[in-house]
Design a protein around this motif. Structure first.
Motif, PDB file in Angstrom:
ATOM      1  N   VAL A  26       0.876  -1.172   0.000  1.00 30.29           N
ATOM      2  CA  VAL A  26       0.000   0.000   0.000  1.00 30.29           C
ATOM      3  C   VAL A  26       0.912   1.221   0.000  1.00 30.29           C
ATOM      4  CG1 VAL A  26      -1.787   1.302   1.178  1.00 30.29           C
ATOM      5  CG2 VAL A  26      -1.829  -1.194   1.239  1.00 30.29           C
ATOM      6  N   ARG A  27       0.909   1.907  -1.122  1.00 27.78           N
ATOM      7  CA  ARG A  27       1.780   3.076  -1.269  1.00 27.78           C
ATOM      8  C   ARG A  27       0.952   4.347  -1.170  1.00 27.78           C
ATOM      9  NH1 ARG A  27       5.468   4.329  -6.600  1.00 27.78           N
ATOM     10  NH2 ARG A  27       5.765   6.554  -6.244  1.00 27.78           N
ATOM     11  N   ILE A  28       1.340   5.209  -0.237  1.00 26.88           N
ATOM     12  CA  ILE A  28       0.633   6.477  -0.065  1.00 26.88           C
ATOM     13  C   ILE A  28       1.521   7.629  -0.545  1.00 26.88           C
ATOM     14  CG2 ILE A  28      -0.791   5.584   1.819  1.00 26.88           C
ATOM     15  CD1 ILE A  28       1.809   8.099   2.747  1.00 26.88           C
ATOM     16  N   ASP A  29       0.872   8.638  -1.105  1.00 30.10           N
ATOM     17  CA  ASP A  29       1.586   9.819  -1.605  1.00 30.10           C
ATOM     18  C   ASP A  29       0.842  11.077  -1.157  1.00 30.10           C
ATOM     19  OD1 ASP A  29       3.807   9.025  -3.700  1.00 30.10           O
ATOM     20  OD2 ASP A  29       2.119   7.679  -4.058  1.00 30.10           O
ATOM     21  N   GLY A  30       1.599  12.115  -0.840  1.00 29.68           N
ATOM     22  CA  GLY A  30       0.993  13.383  -0.475  1.00 29.68           C
ATOM     23  C   GLY A  30       0.329  14.040  -1.676  1.00 29.68           C
ATOM     24  N   ARG A  31      -0.839  14.605  -1.451  1.00 33.54           N
ATOM     25  CA  ARG A  31      -1.554  15.299  -2.524  1.00 33.54           C
ATOM     26  C   ARG A  31      -1.201  16.787  -2.489  1.00 33.54           C
ATOM     27  NH1 ARG A  31      -7.577  14.929  -2.241  1.00 33.54           N
ATOM     28  NH2 ARG A  31      -7.370  15.875  -4.313  1.00 33.54           N
ATOM     29  N   GLY A  32      -0.700  17.281  -3.606  1.00 37.00           N
ATOM     30  CA  GLY A  32      -0.373  18.696  -3.693  1.00 37.00           C
ATOM     31  C   GLY A  32       0.709  19.142  -2.738  1.00 37.00           C
ATOM     32  N   ASP A  52      10.857  13.865   9.699  1.00 38.37           N
ATOM     33  CA  ASP A  52      10.594  13.242  10.995  1.00 38.37           C
ATOM     34  C   ASP A  52       9.095  13.095  11.234  1.00 38.37           C
ATOM     35  OD1 ASP A  52      13.282  12.991  11.552  1.00 38.37           O
ATOM     36  OD2 ASP A  52      13.394  14.810  12.784  1.00 38.37           O
ATOM     37  N   LEU A  53       8.329  14.067  10.773  1.00 34.23           N
ATOM     38  CA  LEU A  53       6.869  13.999  10.885  1.00 34.23           C
ATOM     39  C   LEU A  53       6.324  12.841  10.056  1.00 34.23           C
ATOM     40  CD1 LEU A  53       4.040  15.008  11.590  1.00 34.23           C
ATOM     41  CD2 LEU A  53       4.315  16.786   9.842  1.00 34.23           C
ATOM     42  N   ASP A  76       7.527  12.630   0.300  1.00 36.65           N
ATOM     43  CA  ASP A  76       6.135  12.640   0.764  1.00 36.65           C
ATOM     44  C   ASP A  76       5.435  11.330   0.428  1.00 36.65           C
ATOM     45  OD1 ASP A  76       6.061  13.001  -1.988  1.00 36.65           O
ATOM     46  OD2 ASP A  76       4.281  14.275  -1.932  1.00 36.65           O
ATOM     47  N   GLU A  77       6.186  10.233   0.342  1.00 45.71           N
ATOM     48  CA  GLU A  77       5.576   8.937   0.045  1.00 45.71           C
ATOM     49  C   GLU A  77       6.007   7.895   1.065  1.00 45.71           C
ATOM     50  OE1 GLU A  77       8.114   6.074  -2.701  1.00 45.71           O
ATOM     51  OE2 GLU A  77       7.473   7.842  -3.834  1.00 45.71           O
ATOM     52  N   TYR A  78       5.171   6.869   1.232  1.00 42.96           N
ATOM     53  CA  TYR A  78       5.498   5.728   2.083  1.00 42.96           C
ATOM     54  C   TYR A  78       4.889   4.472   1.479  1.00 42.96           C
ATOM     55  CZ  TYR A  78       8.161   6.108   6.396  1.00 42.96           C
ATOM     56  OH  TYR A  78       9.198   6.160   7.307  1.00 42.96           O
ATOM     57  N   THR A 127      -3.338  15.895   2.858  1.00 40.86           N
ATOM     58  CA  THR A 127      -3.991  14.603   2.645  1.00 40.86           C
ATOM     59  C   THR A 127      -3.088  13.706   1.819  1.00 40.86           C
ATOM     60  OG1 THR A 127      -5.146  15.440   0.683  1.00 40.86           O
ATOM     61  CG2 THR A 127      -6.338  15.532   2.777  1.00 40.86           C
ATOM     62  N   PHE A 128      -3.353  12.401   1.917  1.00 41.67           N
ATOM     63  CA  PHE A 128      -2.561  11.408   1.200  1.00 41.67           C
ATOM     64  C   PHE A 128      -3.500  10.442   0.484  1.00 41.67           C
ATOM     65  CE2 PHE A 128       0.016  13.018   4.591  1.00 41.67           C
ATOM     66  CZ  PHE A 128       1.307  13.035   4.112  1.00 41.67           C
TER      67      PHE A 128
END
Length: 280
Positions: A26-32, A52-53, A76-78, A127-128
């Motif tokens: 499950v890959r999440i990315d920051g929007r904008g 760190d956040l 900005d991804e995980y 949001t992500f």
């Protein structure tokens, strides 16, 4: 759910269970996030507070989902790796992606005051989004993680060189882009060293290699045997394994995961339900 004449609408729902015996990413990315970085004046080329956040939010997600065996993040991804035997939400892609993305978003916003002290978070909130990808072999999963870490290095080397040219070298953004056009990694390293006295290899590993989050057990060498007992045993043993995972210490490291060293030291991370260490 009570039956009614309107229940037929459920037939329009699509069943999206992911195939069994596949590792789920499950890959999440920051929007904008480009706009967000500009709005809150994040430091260039890297803002340690912001990284760190991100890592703190990832730790809480890993803590909440015991089926996650490892997470890797940069910028900005995980990427959150669910074990191939995971049955959470019946392996439904939408539920997995939305659950991880929404919890990560909530943790990121709630932890913001701790890591971004003195910077008030305002609407529109960060949001992500999230997506699911399945990998049928551990080797392919390893290649996926290697790809993300290689991407981290490539992007960070470029950004480090670009922003030094702009902030210290007096170039405009356009001029810096033009100067870097067609360069390879050796060229960028040379620019950093000769013009700014920066040895890129001595930059903090969090910037060059990203972040790995995983559960660590007291006896790492016995990790796969414990996994074997739990997955092949009774329901009570499975429950004990779940509690053990919940109590395990969650480690945050900035290290190489392309080579074999990290995995050989922790074979239990990618161990199969039969207790095998990682392989094809």
């Amino acid at each position: 759910m009570a039956n009614s004449e309107f229940q037929y609408v459920r037939s329009f729902e699509t069943w999206d269970a992911l195939p069994p015996s596949n590792w789920i990413v499950v890959r999440i990315d920051g929007r904008g996030f480009s706009k967000l970085c500009k709005k809150y004046d994040f430091a260039k080329p890297n803002d340690r507070r912001a990284l760190d956040l991100m890592n703190a939010a990832a730790v809480e997600v890993v803590r909440s989902f015991v089926d996650i065996v490892l997470a890797y993040g940069q910028s900005d991804e995980y990427s959150f790796i669910f074990h191939e035997s995971a049955q959470l939400f019946e392996r439904r892609a939408v539920k997995l992606a939305t659950s991880v993305a929404t919890q990560f978003t909530a943790e990121y916003c709630m932890l913001w005051p701790k890591y971004m002290q003195g910077v008030e978070l305002e609407r529109p909130w960060p949001t992500f989004d999230g997506r699911c990808v399945c990998y049928p072999k551990r080797k392919i999963l390893r290649d996926y993680l290697a790809w993300r870490q290689a991407d981290c290095h490539i992007n960070n080397l470029y950004n480090t060189t670009f922003w030094n040219l702009v902030l210290k070298g007096g170039r405009t953004g356009t001029e810096a882009e033009e100067e870097l056009k067609g360069t390879v990694s050796g060229d960028k390293n040379e620019i950093l060293f000769t013009k700014f006295g920066i040895n890129y290899n001595k930059e903090d590993e969090i910037y060059r290699k990203g972040t790995v989050v995983y559960r660590a057990y007291d006896l790492e060498v016995n990790g796969q045997e414990r996994n074997k007992e739990a997955t092949e045993g009774s329901k009570s043993q499975l429950e004990k394994e779940k509690k053990r995972k919940m109590k395990a210490k969650i480690e945050v490291e900035h290290c190489d995961i392309i080579g074999d060293g990290f995995w050989e030291k922790r074979p239990y991370i990618l161990a199969s339900k039969r207790g095998e260490d990682y392989g094809e």
